[in-house]
Motif scaffolding. Structure first.
Motif: not given
Length: 228
Positions: A128-131, A134-137
């Protein structure tokens, strides 16, 4: 169904829970002490751990610390201790959920299923990316630009929930329900403390927010700095 490690010192409770969970289709390994439980956990092959806190040799909180030092297996605390400080401490140390005795096996099974559903990786799920965030679940990692964020388990769960819903205002009641699963003793103050920690990890503050924007009495919203 899951391969469960049940760390419970009371023989009657351990045997009864083992039989009941096995009837629901789980495979269960029982341990009557913290030392025995740690030994079983380190053997591998365990999907989830149900951990009592009142153990005869090592306090369950210490067992949780030792588990979290080397393993990422989900842990559900199942104990008669109902003090708020115990609950908050266990959740801060990485427990995935907390149930208070007495409870039905159906209730425990539902909590275990919910924990496994949100912790098991989905190979088709992209990061997931916001600006620059980044979050890799799947890898259970988060980064801001080139900097890897060092997050406690509950901080990661909170960040992931907000990133998945970026741009939407999320109430504290929703966070308590969805991130903490309305665990006993979790209050708005608990959420506030974790948001404060998360802001520090992101290099911002409530006064000068970049990603996390709070509206008093309404909730919190995560969004890219350019969208603020």
């Amino acid at each position: 169904m899951a391969h469960v490690l049940l760390i419970e010192d009371d023989d009657l409770i351990r045997c009864a829970l083992t039989r009941a969970l096995e009837r629901l289709g789980h495979r269960v390994v029982g341990a009557g002490s913290g030392t025995e439980g740690l030994t079983e956990a380190l053997k591998g092959g365990i999907d989830i751990i149900v951990l009592d806190l009142g153990l005869p040799d090592i306090d369950g909180i210490q067992v949780l610390k030792m588990l979290r030092a080397s393993l990422s297996i989900p842990v559900v605390i199942a104990t008669a201790r109902d003090e708020e400080t115990q609950t908050v401490t266990a959740l801060h140390l990485g427990a995935d959920d907390y149930v208070i005795k007495p409870f039905s096996v159906e209730h425990l099974d539902a909590r275990m299923t919910a924990v496994l559903r949100r912790t098991q990786p989905d190979p088709l799920r992209p990061p997931l990316r916001v600006g620059d965030l980044m979050v890799d679940l799947n890898a259970h990692t988060a980064s801001l630009g080139s900097r890897l964020l060092e997050l406690r388990p509950k901080e990661f769960a909170l960040l992931a929930y907000l990133v998945e819903r970026s741009g939407r205002m999320i109430s504290k009641a929703e966070l308590r329900a969805e991130v903490w699963h309305n665990a006993f003793g979790v209050t708005d103050k608990t959420v506030d403390v974790h948001l404060s920690w998360l802001r520090r990890r992101l290099g911002e503050s409530a006064v000068n927010p970049r990603y996390l924007h709070t509206v008093r009495g309404v909730g919190v919203k995560l969004q890219a700095p350019s969208a603020a």
